[in-house]
Design a protein around this motif. Structure first.
Motif, PDB file in Angstrom:
ATOM      1  N   LYS A 139       0.834  -1.189   0.000  1.00  0.00           N
ATOM      2  CA  LYS A 139       0.000   0.000   0.000  1.00  0.00           C
ATOM      3  C   LYS A 139       0.878   1.250   0.000  1.00  0.00           C
ATOM      4  O   LYS A 139       1.997   1.220   0.512  1.00  0.00           O
ATOM      5  N   LEU A 140       0.351   2.314  -0.574  1.00  0.00           N
ATOM      6  CA  LEU A 140       1.086   3.566  -0.633  1.00  0.00           C
ATOM      7  C   LEU A 140       0.278   4.682   0.020  1.00  0.00           C
ATOM      8  O   LEU A 140      -0.956   4.663   0.009  1.00  0.00           O
ATOM      9  N   GLU A 141       0.990   5.648   0.588  1.00  0.00           N
ATOM     10  CA  GLU A 141       0.346   6.814   1.196  1.00  0.00           C
ATOM     11  C   GLU A 141       0.681   8.048   0.377  1.00  0.00           C
ATOM     12  O   GLU A 141       1.845   8.305   0.054  1.00  0.00           O
ATOM     13  N   LEU A 142      -0.342   8.813   0.036  1.00  0.00           N
ATOM     14  CA  LEU A 142      -0.158  10.055  -0.709  1.00  0.00           C
ATOM     15  C   LEU A 142       0.263  11.145   0.267  1.00  0.00           C
ATOM     16  O   LEU A 142      -0.410  11.394   1.265  1.00  0.00           O
ATOM     17  N   LYS A 143       1.369  11.809  -0.030  1.00  0.00           N
ATOM     18  CA  LYS A 143       1.898  12.859   0.834  1.00  0.00           C
ATOM     19  C   LYS A 143       2.352  14.051  -0.018  1.00  0.00           C
ATOM     20  O   LYS A 143       2.536  13.942  -1.217  1.00  0.00           O
ATOM     21  N   ARG A 144       2.549  15.158   0.645  1.00  0.00           N
ATOM     22  CA  ARG A 144       3.163  16.361   0.055  1.00  0.00           C
ATOM     23  C   ARG A 144       2.430  16.887  -1.169  1.00  0.00           C
ATOM     24  O   ARG A 144       3.032  17.436  -2.079  1.00  0.00           O
ATOM     25  N   MET A 145       1.102  16.692  -1.188  1.00  0.00           N
ATOM     26  CA  MET A 145       0.288  17.240  -2.278  1.00  0.00           C
ATOM     27  C   MET A 145       0.148  18.736  -2.041  1.00  0.00           C
ATOM     28  O   MET A 145      -0.487  19.171  -1.068  1.00  0.00           O
ATOM     29  N   SER A 146       0.740  19.526  -2.910  1.00  0.00           N
ATOM     30  CA  SER A 146       0.718  20.971  -2.729  1.00  0.00           C
ATOM     31  C   SER A 146       0.840  21.669  -4.075  1.00  0.00           C
ATOM     32  O   SER A 146       1.569  21.204  -4.954  1.00  0.00           O
ATOM     33  N   VAL A 147       0.091  22.780  -4.230  1.00  0.00           N
ATOM     34  CA  VAL A 147       0.178  23.600  -5.438  1.00  0.00           C
ATOM     35  C   VAL A 147       0.288  25.052  -5.016  1.00  0.00           C
ATOM     36  O   VAL A 147      -0.445  25.505  -4.133  1.00  0.00           O
ATOM     37  N   ASP A 148       1.210  25.770  -5.638  1.00  0.00           N
ATOM     38  CA  ASP A 148       1.387  27.195  -5.357  1.00  0.00           C
ATOM     39  C   ASP A 148       0.054  27.926  -5.528  1.00  0.00           C
ATOM     40  O   ASP A 148      -0.698  27.665  -6.463  1.00  0.00           O
ATOM     41  N   LYS A 149      -0.222  28.854  -4.607  1.00  0.00           N
ATOM     42  CA  LYS A 149      -1.511  29.546  -4.587  1.00  0.00           C
ATOM     43  C   LYS A 149      -1.827  30.217  -5.923  1.00  0.00           C
ATOM     44  O   LYS A 149      -2.987  30.278  -6.343  1.00  0.00           O
ATOM     45  N   LYS A 150      -0.815  30.721  -6.608  1.00  0.00           N
ATOM     46  CA  LYS A 150      -1.038  31.443  -7.878  1.00  0.00           C
ATOM     47  C   LYS A 150      -1.480  30.513  -8.999  1.00  0.00           C
ATOM     48  O   LYS A 150      -1.990  30.976 -10.024  1.00  0.00           O
ATOM     49  N   TYR A 151      -1.283  29.215  -8.840  1.00  0.00           N
ATOM     50  CA  TYR A 151      -1.541  28.269  -9.934  1.00  0.00           C
ATOM     51  C   TYR A 151      -2.637  27.246  -9.604  1.00  0.00           C
ATOM     52  O   TYR A 151      -2.739  26.232 -10.271  1.00  0.00           O
ATOM     53  N   ARG A 152      -3.457  27.552  -8.622  1.00  0.00           N
ATOM     54  CA  ARG A 152      -4.507  26.616  -8.259  1.00  0.00           C
ATOM     55  C   ARG A 152      -5.700  26.730  -9.202  1.00  0.00           C
ATOM     56  O   ARG A 152      -5.891  27.732  -9.875  1.00  0.00           O
TER      57      ARG A 152
END
Length: 222
Positions: A139-152
């Motif tokens: 099994k895998l865990e999704l981590k560090r999902m992040s997008v710069d505020k200007k590009y959301r």
């Protein structure tokens, strides 16, 4: 989708500072939203406090404006204390594996999203996968999902999430799991669109129970 080309590539050592700062900024946004929500949710408490202040002001010689100022100061101290506690106690624990050195060895895969020209590109997002738990199943865990505020809201998060899910399917992972604060509803909505199902919802209490927030655990079965 975005009007510019987004490149998804694997994390490199020189990306560390930019990725760390972007992830930290995103988590601090979530912290501010959690504390703001707490203040709003406790509106009844503040209303009772202000009502009490008004009554005291009417039956005493204390200036009503002074009492109101004290009540506002109480609310302000609560808000600032929550921000400080979450930022200087909770966030360092959440970011331990990204603040203590280059995180590339702590994850099975780590990707970044870039935009710009070949000569000068800017990292605008990230996502990572790591082994989940001690189960005999892969099994895998999704981590560090992040997008710069200007590009959301331009499709970058979808590209990153699709990359992670495609990898998990290719490697034969039985499941991909994640945990997110309920304050991050746009992210939870995105995960749901990609087939993630809620498997558990629970409340975390911090600052001696004065602040609590909801954690949503989700899973995607391949």
């Amino acid at each position: 989708m975005s009007e510019y080309e987004v490149l998804i590539r694997e994390f490199e050592v020189e990306d560390y500072n930019r990725v760390r700062d972007m992830i930290t900024s995103g988590l601090r946004e979530a912290v501010a939203l959690i504390v703001k929500t707490q203040v709003i949710n406790k509106a009844g408490v503040w209303a009772i406090l202000l009502g009490f202040v008004a009554v005291v002001g009417l039956i005493s010689s204390i200036d009503l404006m002074s009492l109101a100022a004290v009540s506002f100061l109480t609310l302000f101290i609560y808000y600032v204390s929550g921000l400080l506690y979450m930022n200087f106690y909770c966030l360092p624990m959440e970011l331990e594996d990204i603040n203590s050195g280059c995180p590339i060895d702590r994850y099975e895969k780590f990707w970044v999203a870039e935009v710009g020209s070949p000569a000068r590109r800017e990292i605008i997002g990230s996502v990572a996968l790591r082994m989940a738990g001690d189960s005999n199943e892969y099994k895998l865990e999704l981590k560090r999902m992040s997008v710069d505020k200007k590009y959301r809201r331009d499709g970058t998060a979808s590209l990153l999430l699709r990359k992670a899910l495609d990898y998990s399917l290719e490697k034969g992972a039985k499941e991909v799991v994640l945990a997110s604060s309920s304050a991050q509803m746009p992210a939870i909505h995105l995960y749901s669109k990609f087939g993630f199902k809620i498997r558990r919802i629970f409340t975390e209490k911090v600052m001696y129970g004065m602040i609590h927030y909801t954690i949503v655990e989700m899973s995607h079965t391949n």
